[in-house]
Design a protein around this motif. Sequence first.
Motif, PDB file in Angstrom:
ATOM      1  N   VAL A 160      42.848   6.569  20.247  1.00  8.66           N
ATOM      2  CA  VAL A 160      42.180   6.028  19.155  1.00  8.66           C
ATOM      3  C   VAL A 160      40.883   5.753  19.397  1.00  8.66           C
ATOM      4  O   VAL A 160      40.289   5.706  18.379  1.00  8.66           O
ATOM      5  N   GLN A 161      40.021   6.435  20.596  1.00  8.60           N
ATOM      6  CA  GLN A 161      38.725   6.340  20.516  1.00  8.60           C
ATOM      7  C   GLN A 161      37.785   7.770  19.608  1.00  8.60           C
ATOM      8  O   GLN A 161      37.124   7.413  18.837  1.00  8.60           O
ATOM      9  N   ALA A 162      38.842   8.445  19.833  1.00  5.21           N
ATOM     10  CA  ALA A 162      38.415   9.988  18.658  1.00  5.21           C
ATOM     11  C   ALA A 162      38.476   9.155  17.290  1.00  5.21           C
ATOM     12  O   ALA A 162      37.786  10.088  16.553  1.00  5.21           O
ATOM     13  N   PHE A 163      39.539   8.654  16.624  1.00  9.16           N
ATOM     14  CA  PHE A 163      39.749   8.344  15.890  1.00  9.16           C
ATOM     15  C   PHE A 163      38.659   7.495  15.477  1.00  9.16           C
ATOM     16  O   PHE A 163      38.482   7.495  14.360  1.00  9.16           O
ATOM     17  N   LEU A 164      38.292   6.554  16.057  1.00 14.54           N
ATOM     18  CA  LEU A 164      37.345   5.696  15.341  1.00 14.54           C
ATOM     19  C   LEU A 164      35.650   6.714  15.133  1.00 14.54           C
ATOM     20  O   LEU A 164      34.883   6.612  14.672  1.00 14.54           O
ATOM     21  N   LEU A 165      35.712   7.572  16.097  1.00 14.88           N
ATOM     22  CA  LEU A 165      34.483   8.554  16.713  1.00 14.88           C
ATOM     23  C   LEU A 165      34.676   9.071  14.757  1.00 14.88           C
ATOM     24  O   LEU A 165      33.553   9.754  13.929  1.00 14.88           O
ATOM     25  N   VAL A 166      35.635   9.484  14.655  1.00 19.92           N
ATOM     26  CA  VAL A 166      36.298  10.878  13.267  1.00 19.92           C
ATOM     27  C   VAL A 166      35.481  10.314  12.150  1.00 19.92           C
ATOM     28  O   VAL A 166      35.229  10.309  11.285  1.00 19.92           O
ATOM     29  N   ALA A 167      35.921   8.232  11.986  1.00 20.05           N
ATOM     30  CA  ALA A 167      36.002   7.201  11.248  1.00 20.05           C
ATOM     31  C   ALA A 167      34.390   7.194  10.862  1.00 20.05           C
ATOM     32  O   ALA A 167      33.846   7.452  10.014  1.00 20.05           O
ATOM     33  N   ASP A 168      33.424   6.914  12.020  1.00 21.54           N
ATOM     34  CA  ASP A 168      32.261   6.481  11.942  1.00 21.54           C
ATOM     35  C   ASP A 168      31.247   8.020  11.684  1.00 21.54           C
ATOM     36  O   ASP A 168      30.307   7.424  10.739  1.00 21.54           O
ATOM     37  N   LEU A 169      31.591   9.202  11.885  1.00 22.87           N
ATOM     38  CA  LEU A 169      30.848  10.291  12.106  1.00 22.87           C
ATOM     39  C   LEU A 169      31.013  11.092  10.401  1.00 22.87           C
ATOM     40  O   LEU A 169      29.931  11.755   9.951  1.00 22.87           O
ATOM     41  N   GLN A 170      32.072  10.589  10.442  1.00 21.11           N
ATOM     42  CA  GLN A 170      32.692  11.761   8.803  1.00 21.11           C
ATOM     43  C   GLN A 170      32.878  12.574   9.044  1.00 21.11           C
ATOM     44  O   GLN A 170      32.100  13.773   8.420  1.00 21.11           O
ATOM     45  N   SER A 171      32.987  13.988  10.161  1.00 18.39           N
ATOM     46  CA  SER A 171      33.668  14.373  11.178  1.00 18.39           C
ATOM     47  C   SER A 171      33.811  15.261  12.637  1.00 18.39           C
ATOM     48  O   SER A 171      33.628  14.565  13.318  1.00 18.39           O
ATOM     49  N   PHE A 172      34.855  16.474  12.278  1.00 14.01           N
ATOM     50  CA  PHE A 172      35.620  16.285  13.475  1.00 14.01           C
ATOM     51  C   PHE A 172      34.452  17.092  14.353  1.00 14.01           C
ATOM     52  O   PHE A 172      34.072  16.688  15.353  1.00 14.01           O
ATOM     53  N   THR A 173      33.551  18.046  14.006  1.00 19.90           N
ATOM     54  CA  THR A 173      32.607  18.594  14.668  1.00 19.90           C
ATOM     55  C   THR A 173      31.811  17.640  15.722  1.00 19.90           C
ATOM     56  O   THR A 173      31.259  17.707  17.148  1.00 19.90           O
ATOM     57  N   ARG A 174      31.106  16.239  14.774  1.00 15.03           N
ATOM     58  CA  ARG A 174      30.024  15.730  15.094  1.00 15.03           C
ATOM     59  C   ARG A 174      30.956  15.141  16.770  1.00 15.03           C
ATOM     60  O   ARG A 174      30.439  14.617  17.252  1.00 15.03           O
ATOM     61  N   ALA A 175      32.457  14.390  16.331  1.00 16.35           N
ATOM     62  CA  ALA A 175      32.997  13.598  17.267  1.00 16.35           C
ATOM     63  C   ALA A 175      32.860  14.248  18.060  1.00 16.35           C
ATOM     64  O   ALA A 175      32.900  14.023  19.702  1.00 16.35           O
ATOM     65  N   ALA A 176      33.785  15.569  17.623  1.00 15.76           N
ATOM     66  CA  ALA A 176      33.363  16.547  19.211  1.00 15.76           C
ATOM     67  C   ALA A 176      32.254  16.297  20.329  1.00 15.76           C
ATOM     68  O   ALA A 176      32.322  16.230  21.320  1.00 15.76           O
ATOM     69  N   GLU A 177      31.263  16.654  19.219  1.00 19.86           N
ATOM     70  CA  GLU A 177      30.018  16.502  19.800  1.00 19.86           C
ATOM     71  C   GLU A 177      30.332  15.242  21.011  1.00 19.86           C
ATOM     72  O   GLU A 177      29.783  15.085  22.432  1.00 19.86           O
ATOM     73  N   ALA A 178      29.948  14.423  20.442  1.00 21.88           N
ATOM     74  CA  ALA A 178      30.148  13.222  20.774  1.00 21.88           C
ATOM     75  C   ALA A 178      31.312  12.611  22.546  1.00 21.88           C
ATOM     76  O   ALA A 178      31.034  12.081  23.132  1.00 21.88           O
ATOM     77  N   LEU A 179      32.308  13.198  22.009  1.00 25.52           N
ATOM     78  CA  LEU A 179      32.943  13.281  23.374  1.00 25.52           C
ATOM     79  C   LEU A 179      32.580  14.864  24.100  1.00 25.52           C
ATOM     80  O   LEU A 179      33.551  14.076  25.377  1.00 25.52           O
ATOM     81  N   GLY A 180      32.174  15.077  23.684  1.00 26.99           N
ATOM     82  CA  GLY A 180      31.797  16.396  24.975  1.00 26.99           C
ATOM     83  C   GLY A 180      32.663  17.246  24.770  1.00 26.99           C
ATOM     84  O   GLY A 180      33.389  18.033  25.621  1.00 26.99           O
ATOM     85  N   THR A 181      33.886  17.368  23.477  1.00 25.87           N
ATOM     86  CA  THR A 181      35.385  18.486  24.018  1.00 25.87           C
ATOM     87  C   THR A 181      34.848  19.249  22.742  1.00 25.87           C
ATOM     88  O   THR A 181      34.073  19.742  21.920  1.00 25.87           O
ATOM     89  N   THR A 182      36.625  19.669  22.381  1.00 27.44           N
ATOM     90  CA  THR A 182      36.312  20.789  21.027  1.00 27.44           C
ATOM     91  C   THR A 182      36.996  19.982  19.595  1.00 27.44           C
ATOM     92  O   THR A 182      37.438  19.431  19.768  1.00 27.44           O
ATOM     93  N   GLN A 183      36.443  20.861  18.593  1.00 27.03           N
ATOM     94  CA  GLN A 183      36.396  19.974  17.012  1.00 27.03           C
ATOM     95  C   GLN A 183      38.756  20.620  17.257  1.00 27.03           C
ATOM     96  O   GLN A 183      38.881  19.564  16.770  1.00 27.03           O
ATOM     97  N   ALA A 184      39.043  21.244  17.813  1.00 28.69           N
ATOM     98  CA  ALA A 184      40.320  21.117  18.166  1.00 28.69           C
ATOM     99  C   ALA A 184      40.951  20.555  18.015  1.00 28.69           C
ATOM    100  O   ALA A 184      41.614  19.985  18.580  1.00 28.69           O
TER     101      ALA A 184
END
Length: 283
Positions: A10-34
């Motif tokens: 759910v936290q990943a979903f919120l980051l994708v929604a706020d940043l409108q990007s899987f790449t940026r959400a991955a950066e924020a979470l310290g993980t990969t886009q995949a």
Amino acid sequence: MNATLDIATVQAFLLVADLQSFTRAAEALGTTQAAVSLKLQRLETLLDKRLVERSPRAVRLTADGAAFLDRARALIAAHDLALSGGAPAAQSLSLGISDHAAGPELVPLLERLHAMSSNLTLAVTIGFSREMQDAYDSGELDAVIVRQEGSRRGGEKLAEDEFGWFAARRFTLPKGEPLPLATLAPPCGVRAVAVRALDKAGISWRERFVGGGVTAVVAAALAGLAIAPLARRIVPPGLIDIGPAHKLPKLGSSRVMLHSKVSDPAKLAALRAVAATFRSVAA
């Protein structure tokens, strides 16, 4: 067996929604886009709803995704409250931002930090890059977003700013007169670069307006008082680059860097979101 929502998903979903990007959400979470994409797929399968629309240019919420957004925020807020034992521990993050770097990213950046934790007290100071860097080095600030100056190394690159000579569309320069400038006062690094470039090119200039912040400098340029050396990223509508028309020297570019000594997990998560948000808007 009843389905259960996973907090990290759910936290990943919120980051994708706020940043409108899987790449940026991955950066924020310290993980990969995949990894983020897989979490979202699992969430959509669990809810039996498509939450996001993916395209080469952007990621947008579907109607179901928008409807789930508030419930997702409420879940994370309840989760954080439960972990804290009913009394959320206050977190404080002191952040210094260079005036020439604090552009359109500032609003979404603050929105993102607020969405992450309403218990995060954010102390933001805006000033000269050199002053922010000195405050950071002396331990007065947890982190800084500054223009890279001199031989300073380290930090995380957030953006590459190109500079130009900006003025109002109606601006006219009478022949034979020195170039009127609107700048920040010394020790502004952008001012130093602009003045050095003009002197090297043999172009006479005079200081027409000295502002205490970039907002004031931009206002002077919009009012037609003078020409302002500014990063293209932060230039508002109404200003145009008149450098080529007046054969002014090129100002080049500079990197916007994030420096941090933060080790606390909550603060680190906030700074990852800061970096991802900045890149998302600056791109």
